[in-house]
Motif scaffolding. Structure first.
Motif, PDB file in Angstrom:
ATOM      1  N   LEU A  60       2.446  -4.394   1.387  1.00 57.89           N
ATOM      2  CA  LEU A  60       3.302  -3.894   0.309  1.00 57.89           C
ATOM      3  C   LEU A  60       3.312  -2.368   0.294  1.00 57.89           C
ATOM      4  CD1 LEU A  60       2.178  -6.318  -2.556  1.00 57.89           C
ATOM      5  CD2 LEU A  60       4.265  -6.470  -1.179  1.00 57.89           C
ATOM      6  N   ALA A  61       2.142  -1.756   0.477  1.00 54.79           N
ATOM      7  CA  ALA A  61       2.029  -0.294   0.431  1.00 54.79           C
ATOM      8  C   ALA A  61       2.743   0.373   1.593  1.00 54.79           C
ATOM      9  CB  ALA A  61       0.557   0.107   0.425  1.00 54.79           C
ATOM     10  N   THR A  62       2.822  -0.303   2.723  1.00 54.11           N
ATOM     11  CA  THR A  62       3.471   0.273   3.904  1.00 54.11           C
ATOM     12  C   THR A  62       4.918  -0.176   4.032  1.00 54.11           C
ATOM     13  OG1 THR A  62       2.574  -1.551   5.232  1.00 54.11           O
ATOM     14  CG2 THR A  62       1.316   0.501   5.187  1.00 54.11           C
ATOM     15  N   GLY A  63       5.404  -0.954   3.060  1.00 51.63           N
ATOM     16  CA  GLY A  63       6.774  -1.435   3.094  1.00 51.63           C
ATOM     17  C   GLY A  63       7.732  -0.476   2.419  1.00 51.63           C
ATOM     18  N   SER A  64       8.923  -0.960   2.161  1.00 56.30           N
ATOM     19  CA  SER A  64       9.966  -0.108   1.587  1.00 56.30           C
ATOM     20  C   SER A  64      10.592  -0.731   0.342  1.00 56.30           C
ATOM     21  CB  SER A  64      11.056   0.166   2.626  1.00 56.30           C
ATOM     22  OG  SER A  64      11.595  -1.048   3.110  1.00 56.30           O
ATOM     23  N   THR A  65       9.831  -1.603  -0.318  1.00 55.85           N
ATOM     24  CA  THR A  65      10.336  -2.236  -1.533  1.00 55.85           C
ATOM     25  C   THR A  65       9.967  -1.404  -2.755  1.00 55.85           C
ATOM     26  OG1 THR A  65       8.347  -3.551  -1.924  1.00 55.85           O
ATOM     27  CG2 THR A  65      10.020  -4.486  -0.445  1.00 55.85           C
ATOM     28  N   ALA A  66      10.405  -1.860  -3.906  1.00 54.38           N
ATOM     29  CA  ALA A  66      10.144  -1.132  -5.147  1.00 54.38           C
ATOM     30  C   ALA A  66       8.663  -1.083  -5.498  1.00 54.38           C
ATOM     31  CB  ALA A  66      10.925  -1.772  -6.293  1.00 54.38           C
ATOM     32  N   CYS A  67       7.873  -1.997  -4.964  1.00 56.19           N
ATOM     33  CA  CYS A  67       6.448  -2.001  -5.314  1.00 56.19           C
ATOM     34  C   CYS A  67       5.603  -1.224  -4.312  1.00 56.19           C
ATOM     35  CB  CYS A  67       5.925  -3.429  -5.462  1.00 56.19           C
ATOM     36  SG  CYS A  67       5.934  -4.400  -3.950  1.00 56.19           S
ATOM     37  N   ALA A  68       6.222  -0.492  -3.383  1.00 58.67           N
ATOM     38  CA  ALA A  68       5.457   0.237  -2.361  1.00 58.67           C
ATOM     39  C   ALA A  68       4.549   1.299  -2.967  1.00 58.67           C
ATOM     40  CB  ALA A  68       6.409   0.859  -1.344  1.00 58.67           C
ATOM     41  N   ASP A  69       5.082   2.114  -3.861  1.00 51.05           N
ATOM     42  CA  ASP A  69       4.254   3.165  -4.460  1.00 51.05           C
ATOM     43  C   ASP A  69       3.146   2.590  -5.338  1.00 51.05           C
ATOM     44  OD1 ASP A  69       5.452   5.259  -3.164  1.00 51.05           O
ATOM     45  OD2 ASP A  69       6.589   5.986  -4.888  1.00 51.05           O
ATOM     46  N   PRO A  70       3.445   1.642  -6.264  1.00 49.16           N
ATOM     47  CA  PRO A  70       2.348   1.034  -7.023  1.00 49.16           C
ATOM     48  C   PRO A  70       1.315   0.369  -6.120  1.00 49.16           C
ATOM     49  CG  PRO A  70       4.444   0.539  -8.061  1.00 49.16           C
ATOM     50  CD  PRO A  70       4.765   1.183  -6.751  1.00 49.16           C
ATOM     51  N   ALA A  71       1.769  -0.256  -5.040  1.00 47.47           N
ATOM     52  CA  ALA A  71       0.830  -0.901  -4.123  1.00 47.47           C
ATOM     53  C   ALA A  71      -0.042   0.117  -3.407  1.00 47.47           C
ATOM     54  CB  ALA A  71       1.595  -1.750  -3.099  1.00 47.47           C
ATOM     55  N   ALA A  72       0.528   1.276  -3.067  1.00 46.69           N
ATOM     56  CA  ALA A  72      -0.255   2.320  -2.406  1.00 46.69           C
ATOM     57  C   ALA A  72      -1.366   2.824  -3.327  1.00 46.69           C
ATOM     58  CB  ALA A  72       0.650   3.472  -1.986  1.00 46.69           C
ATOM     59  N   VAL A  73      -1.040   3.027  -4.601  1.00 45.47           N
ATOM     60  CA  VAL A  73      -2.050   3.464  -5.568  1.00 45.47           C
ATOM     61  C   VAL A  73      -3.115   2.384  -5.741  1.00 45.47           C
ATOM     62  CG1 VAL A  73      -2.461   4.064  -7.990  1.00 45.47           C
ATOM     63  CG2 VAL A  73      -0.470   4.997  -6.781  1.00 45.47           C
ATOM     64  N   ALA A  74      -2.672   1.147  -5.895  1.00 44.12           N
ATOM     65  CA  ALA A  74      -3.610   0.037  -6.075  1.00 44.12           C
ATOM     66  C   ALA A  74      -4.506  -0.136  -4.849  1.00 44.12           C
ATOM     67  CB  ALA A  74      -2.844  -1.252  -6.349  1.00 44.12           C
ATOM     68  N   LEU A  75      -3.943   0.018  -3.668  1.00 45.71           N
ATOM     69  CA  LEU A  75      -4.739  -0.105  -2.445  1.00 45.71           C
ATOM     70  C   LEU A  75      -5.845   0.937  -2.407  1.00 45.71           C
ATOM     71  CD1 LEU A  75      -3.623  -0.881   1.115  1.00 45.71           C
ATOM     72  CD2 LEU A  75      -4.837   1.263   0.737  1.00 45.71           C
ATOM     73  N   MET A  76      -5.538   2.160  -2.791  1.00 41.22           N
ATOM     74  CA  MET A  76      -6.556   3.209  -2.802  1.00 41.22           C
ATOM     75  C   MET A  76      -7.634   2.917  -3.854  1.00 41.22           C
ATOM     76  SD  MET A  76      -4.151   6.617  -2.303  1.00 41.22           S
ATOM     77  CE  MET A  76      -5.501   7.751  -1.967  1.00 41.22           C
ATOM     78  N   MET A  77      -7.229   2.358  -4.989  1.00 40.98           N
ATOM     79  CA  MET A  77      -8.201   1.982  -6.012  1.00 40.98           C
ATOM     80  C   MET A  77      -9.113   0.869  -5.528  1.00 40.98           C
ATOM     81  SD  MET A  77      -5.678   2.005  -9.367  1.00 40.98           S
ATOM     82  CE  MET A  77      -6.945   1.355 -10.467  1.00 40.98           C
ATOM     83  N   VAL A  78      -8.527  -0.131  -4.891  1.00 45.74           N
ATOM     84  CA  VAL A  78      -9.311  -1.266  -4.393  1.00 45.74           C
ATOM     85  C   VAL A  78     -10.271  -0.816  -3.301  1.00 45.74           C
ATOM     86  CG1 VAL A  78      -9.163  -3.427  -3.089  1.00 45.74           C
ATOM     87  CG2 VAL A  78      -7.647  -3.042  -5.037  1.00 45.74           C
ATOM     88  N   LEU A  79      -9.793   0.025  -2.386  1.00 43.56           N
ATOM     89  CA  LEU A  79     -10.655   0.490  -1.301  1.00 43.56           C
ATOM     90  C   LEU A  79     -11.824   1.312  -1.863  1.00 43.56           C
ATOM     91  CD1 LEU A  79     -10.840   0.348   1.780  1.00 43.56           C
ATOM     92  CD2 LEU A  79      -9.628   2.528   1.876  1.00 43.56           C
ATOM     93  N   SER A  80     -11.564   2.125  -2.865  1.00 43.09           N
ATOM     94  CA  SER A  80     -12.631   2.896  -3.500  1.00 43.09           C
ATOM     95  C   SER A  80     -13.643   1.968  -4.175  1.00 43.09           C
ATOM     96  CB  SER A  80     -12.052   3.866  -4.528  1.00 43.09           C
ATOM     97  OG  SER A  80     -11.234   4.840  -3.901  1.00 43.09           O
TER      98      SER A  80
END
Length: 513
Positions: free
Chosen positions: A444-464
């Motif tokens: 989702l974070a590497t895609g081009s849908t509307a949830c890409a930006d929220p997914a990128a933030v969430a991915l960084m939170m989860v990885l942390s």
């Protein structure tokens, strides 16, 4: 782009119109500045929902040293002591500054500012305005001051969607209002976009606050810090309404107690009981709910018929839900409330990207550490705004005459990301759930849908959260319940996060027993 937007070239651009954004604009004036708000000025900001207040050592029995000690204790080893000291020492002057801007603080019978008590504070030092409507009063006064300032150009209805970079530094802002897009050329941008509560199903934040500022910074290559630390307010009104209504900590400060359906005060043995740190109270409430109990905040003995006088806004929305706090215990549950993590900034609010500052909840200054002390956030925004404004004003405007457009993703929306975050990054986390979330978020974070930006933030939170194999402050790992002997902050860029997530996703993962 219209002529009037062309005329704004080179001016500092502040993105976000909560207390942090409004204060930064006012502190920059009389230098011409642009304040950009996706919603009508003062709307859709978490600031306006704040019921608590601002912490400042104004009492005769109080001092910045005592305020600092409480802040460091709540932060559980991760506060930057120098930053915390600087902010608590500046807090009383911040209150005076707000009064000069027209904020009407509540006063005691002797005419002095009334001081309330909240959890983990050793003294009464919480300054309120309008009882339980502090945020609303602050936003009212600051919006009026901004409207009256000829130096501040307000752009409403446009959401910042991307930062334009040139040779690694900020060169402009791209924003959109539906199909209409604008580009502002500037080498000075301040993020004041608030938090990430809208990434959770249960939150007290506006649902539209889901980390857009973090996404802007991350896509620009900025370093983010301590993203795993999300504070859950233990007493959100447990009804279907979203965002959830907040039952202010000040209610517990007046003596309200937490009970279950049997009337048992189940946190009585917790050090500090209902006035322990927010993380401890939230976990206690969460665990009691998980055992199948109901949880209520009981104000009948401490406030009774006086509840409406002390907390009129809370009394109003309780009655909307069919609850009379003078007679009925109030059903509550934890909800995502405040993000201690954010854009890593220095003492002037500067990020790792030249030309990019951050102020307020979107920033990680080091004040809050692993767990924010109640009511430190609003005063942090007020005090930090002055430092950010001074730094921005001391930075020479760029010579660029236009911002170079870049491709923009669709208007962001959390979509499925909200379900993933709610299940994996709640009050109590587990490595297995975090790994599953990472695998779901990466495409989702590497895609081009509307949830890409929220997914990128969430991915960084989860990885942390996955990388912090301990329980500290607001971060609780069921599979790593101990607190590490060494305290460390977490720092991450989006590029590094995507690389690490891809690596983990491609490796066989051993599951915990």
């Amino acid at each position: 782009m219209s002529v009037e937007f062309h005329d704004l070239t080179g001016r500092p651009v502040i993105i976000g119109a909560g207390i942090a954004g409004l204060m930064t604009a006012l502190e920059l004036a009389p230098e011409p500045v642009v304040l950009m708000s996706a919603a009508p000025l003062g709307g859709e900001a978490s600031s306006a929902l704040a019921q608590g207040g601002l912490a400042a050592s104004l009492g005769a029995d109080d001092s910045p040293e005592l305020h600092l000690a409480d802040t460091l204790a709540a932060g559980d080893g991760l506060c930057d002591e120098a930053v915390a000291r600087r902010i608590v020492e500046a807090a009383p002057a911040g209150i005076e500054r707000l009064e000069r801007l027209g904020v009407a603080f509540d006063r005691a019978a002797n005419g002095r500012i009334a001081l309330g008590l909240e959890a983990a504070h050793c003294r009464r030092r919480i300054v309120h305005a309008g009882g339980d409507a502090t945020g609303r009063e602050l936003v009212r006064a600051l919006v009026a001051a901004v409207r009256n300032s000829p130096a501040i150009t307000v752009i409403e209805g446009f959401a910042a969607r991307r930062l334009v970079l040139k040779t690694g530094a900020v060169a402009g802002v791209l924003a959109a209002n539906g199909e209409e897009q604008i580009a502002l050329a500037t080498c000075r941008v301040v993020l004041a976009t608030g938090g990430i509560g809208g990434l959770f199903g249960d939150t007290t934040n506006p649902l539209g606050c889901f980390g857009q500022g973090l996404a802007l910074a991350a896509r620009a290559g900025a370093e983010l810090a301590d993203l795993e630390f999300v504070q859950f307010h233990p007493t959100a009104l447990d009804t279907p309404t979203r965002p959830m209504r907040l039952i202010s900590e000040a209610v517990r400060g007046e003596g309200a107690v937490l009970v279950d359906e049997t009337g048992r005060r189940f946190l009585a043995d917790l050090p500090g009981a209902e006035l322990s740190t927010r993380d401890a109270v939230a976990r206690g409430v969460f665990r009691h709910l998980a055992r199948g109990h109901k949880v209520y905040l009981d104000t009948r003995d401490c406030l009774g018929a006086h509840f409406a006088d002390r907390f009129p806004a809370i009394e109003g929305f309780c009655r909307e839900a069919g609850i009379d706090p003078a007679r009925d215990p109030i059903p509550v549950r934890p909800a995502a409330h405040y993000h201690m993590g954010g854009v890593a900034v220095d003492g002037q609010g500067r990020s790792s990207v030249p030309g990019l500052w951050a102020c307020g909840e979107v920033a990680s200054t080091g004040l809050h550490g692993a767990n924010r002390l109640a009511s430190n956030s609003l005063i942090e925004a007020v005090v930090s705004a002055g430092w950010v404004a001074s730094s921005v004003a001391a930075t020479a405007p760029c010579r660029s005459t236009r911002a170079i457009p870049v491709a923009m993703l669709p208007h962001p929306a959390p979509g499925i990301v909200r379900d993933i975050v709610s299940s994996s990054l709640g009050v109590i986390r587990h490595g297995d759930g975090l790994r599953d979330a990472l695998a779901s978020l990466l495409p989702l974070a590497t895609g081009s849908t509307a949830c890409a930006d929220p997914a990128a933030v969430a991915l960084m939170m989860v990885l942390s959260a996955l990388g912090r194999e301990e329980s500290r402050g607001a971060h609780c790992r069921a599979d790593h319940p101990a607190r590490s002997a060494v305290a460390r902050r977490s720092l991450l860029t989006l590029e590094a996060a995507l690389a690490e997530a891809g690596k983990l996703d491609s490796e066989p993962l051993a599951r915990s027993a």
